[in-house]
Design an enzyme around this catalytic site. Structure first.
Site, PDB file in Angstrom:
ATOM      1  N   LYS A 158       0.882  -1.166   0.000  1.00  0.00           N
ATOM      2  CA  LYS A 158       0.000   0.000   0.000  1.00  0.00           C
ATOM      3  C   LYS A 158       0.926   1.224   0.000  1.00  0.00           C
ATOM      4  O   LYS A 158       1.096   1.924   1.001  1.00  0.00           O
ATOM      5  CB  LYS A 158      -0.940  -0.031   1.208  1.00  0.00           C
ATOM      6  CG  LYS A 158      -2.123   0.909   1.064  1.00  0.00           C
ATOM      7  CD  LYS A 158      -3.203   0.576   2.082  1.00  0.00           C
ATOM      8  CE  LYS A 158      -4.192   1.722   2.252  1.00  0.00           C
ATOM      9  NZ  LYS A 158      -4.990   2.031   1.069  1.00  0.00           N
TER      10      LYS A 158
HETATM   11  N1  PMP Z   1      -7.505  -1.300  -3.451  1.00  0.00           N
HETATM   12  C1  PMP Z   1      -7.012  -0.083  -3.197  1.00  0.00           C
HETATM   13  C2  PMP Z   1      -6.308   0.649  -4.283  1.00  0.00           C
HETATM   14  C3  PMP Z   1      -7.177   0.503  -1.935  1.00  0.00           C
HETATM   15  O1  PMP Z   1      -6.693   1.726  -1.689  1.00  0.00           O
HETATM   16  C4  PMP Z   1      -7.882  -0.203  -0.945  1.00  0.00           C
HETATM   17  C5  PMP Z   1      -8.073   0.423   0.413  1.00  0.00           C
HETATM   18  N2  PMP Z   1      -6.976   0.145   1.237  1.00  0.00           N
HETATM   19  C6  PMP Z   1      -8.381  -1.471  -1.247  1.00  0.00           C
HETATM   20  C7  PMP Z   1      -8.181  -1.991  -2.514  1.00  0.00           C
HETATM   21  C8  PMP Z   1      -9.147  -2.270  -0.216  1.00  0.00           C
HETATM   22  O2  PMP Z   1      -8.306  -2.658   0.828  1.00  0.00           O
HETATM   23  P1  PMP Z   1      -8.853  -2.862   2.309  1.00  0.00           P
HETATM   24  O3  PMP Z   1     -10.088  -3.664   2.207  1.00  0.00           O
HETATM   25  O4  PMP Z   1      -7.747  -3.598   2.973  1.00  0.00           O
HETATM   26  O5  PMP Z   1      -9.106  -1.518   2.867  1.00  0.00           O
END
Ligand code: PMP
Length: 299
Positions: A158
């Protein structure tokens, strides 16, 4: 609604081990993280005073840093405690929590081996990403930008830098009157929206793309478990854009988006149905259970 700039708010931000007044949490402009995007972050939500799946987020934060070549100088236990501490210090129970780790100012060049790694954690109230009426759903445009090949960018992290593509895509979509964009992979497969994973109902089964060049989201995995608990078959597979017209239902899943129905992708219109409503309800119920109960159900 008037926007309140993020540096014009009150409260405290946890920064490298202590809580500092919100307005004093400032960086030098010659910070490596700003110039070279050497930063990783998390997006978490607290419900009724508990951060949902906190350890999974903390583990991903640490892993994201490792993928970018750095170790965050705090243990998972310390990071979890800091997230909880900042929530309490700001007197919030239902809020978004944003940890971010970045390379500091010791070097400002592509090579940055000697930079110190910093960690800050902020929290603020943030109702659903797409507004209060969740079943109203969102409309997605087709992104012109694509998710890069995993050997082109650290797609399992991330990493702040990857959001450059998301912001460009989301701005394009918004300019065309959509709420968000559906992004394809470098080779033309369906991947995700700019800040959430995507799911489709086809013939009573739940389908979602294989996360090989985008985040395998914590909400994504949660929704898949909720579906299985309902005896809904979950199919992770390559999904091509030509198939979208045949989908019965579409929804997004992410920490900020929670479970949000998709009403349209480009010209194609969808009506949120039973599967979306069921999983949305199950997710809303799960996030408000105690951490012990959440862990028990995941076991
Ligand atoms: N894809 C992207 C690009 C994101 O920014 C997020 C949010 N973190 C997600 C998917 C979903 O991830 P999560 O469910 O862990 O928040």
């Amino acid at each position: 609604m008037a926007l309140i700039p993020f540096d014009d708010r009150d409260g405290v931000i946890w920064w490298d081990g202590k809580c500092v007044p919100w307005r004093d949490a400032k960086l030098h402009v010659l910070t490596h993280g700003l110039h070279y995007a050497s930063a990783v972050f998390e997006g978490e939500r607290a419900y009724d005073g508990h951060i949902f799946k906190l350890r999974a987020h903390t583990d991903r934060l640490i892993r994201s840093g490792k993928i970018l070549g750095f170790d965050i100088p705090w243990t998972a236990e310390q990071i979890d405690d800091a997230c909880k501490q900042v929530l309490i210090a700001n007197n919030l129970t239902d809020a978004y929590v944003r940890p971010i780790a970045w390379r500091g100012t010791e070097q400002l060049a592509v090579s940055a081996q000697q930079t110190k790694i910093h960690l800050a954690i902020a929290t603020w109230p943030w109702p659903n990403l797409f507004g209060a009426d969740r079943m109203a759903g969102v409309r997605l445009g087709h992104a012109t930008w694509r998710r890069p090949h995993p050997q082109t960018a650290p797609t399992a992290s991330k990493a702040a830098g990857l959001y450059m593509i998301g912001t460009l895509s989301k701005h394009d979509a918004e300019a065309q009157g959509f709420n968000d964009a559906l992004m394809l992979s470098w080779d033309g497969r369906v991947t995700e929206a700019t800040g959430a994973n995507i799911f489709f109902a086809f013939d009573g089964k739940l389908h979602t793309p294989v996360p090989d060049c985008f985040l395998d989201g914590i909400t994504r995995r949660t929704v898949m478990a909720l579906a299985r608990a309902r005896q809904i078959e979950v199919v992770e597979r390559v999904i091509m854009p030509e198939e979208l017209a045949a989908a019965d239902e579409v929804f997004l899943a992410g920490t900020a988006a929670e479970v949000t129905p998709v009403r349209a992708i480009g010209e194609q219109v969808y009506a949120p149905g039973q599967m979306t409503a069921t999983l949305l309800g199950d997710y809303e119920a799960l996030v408000r259970m105690s951490p012990e109960e959440v862990a028990r159900r995941a076991a």
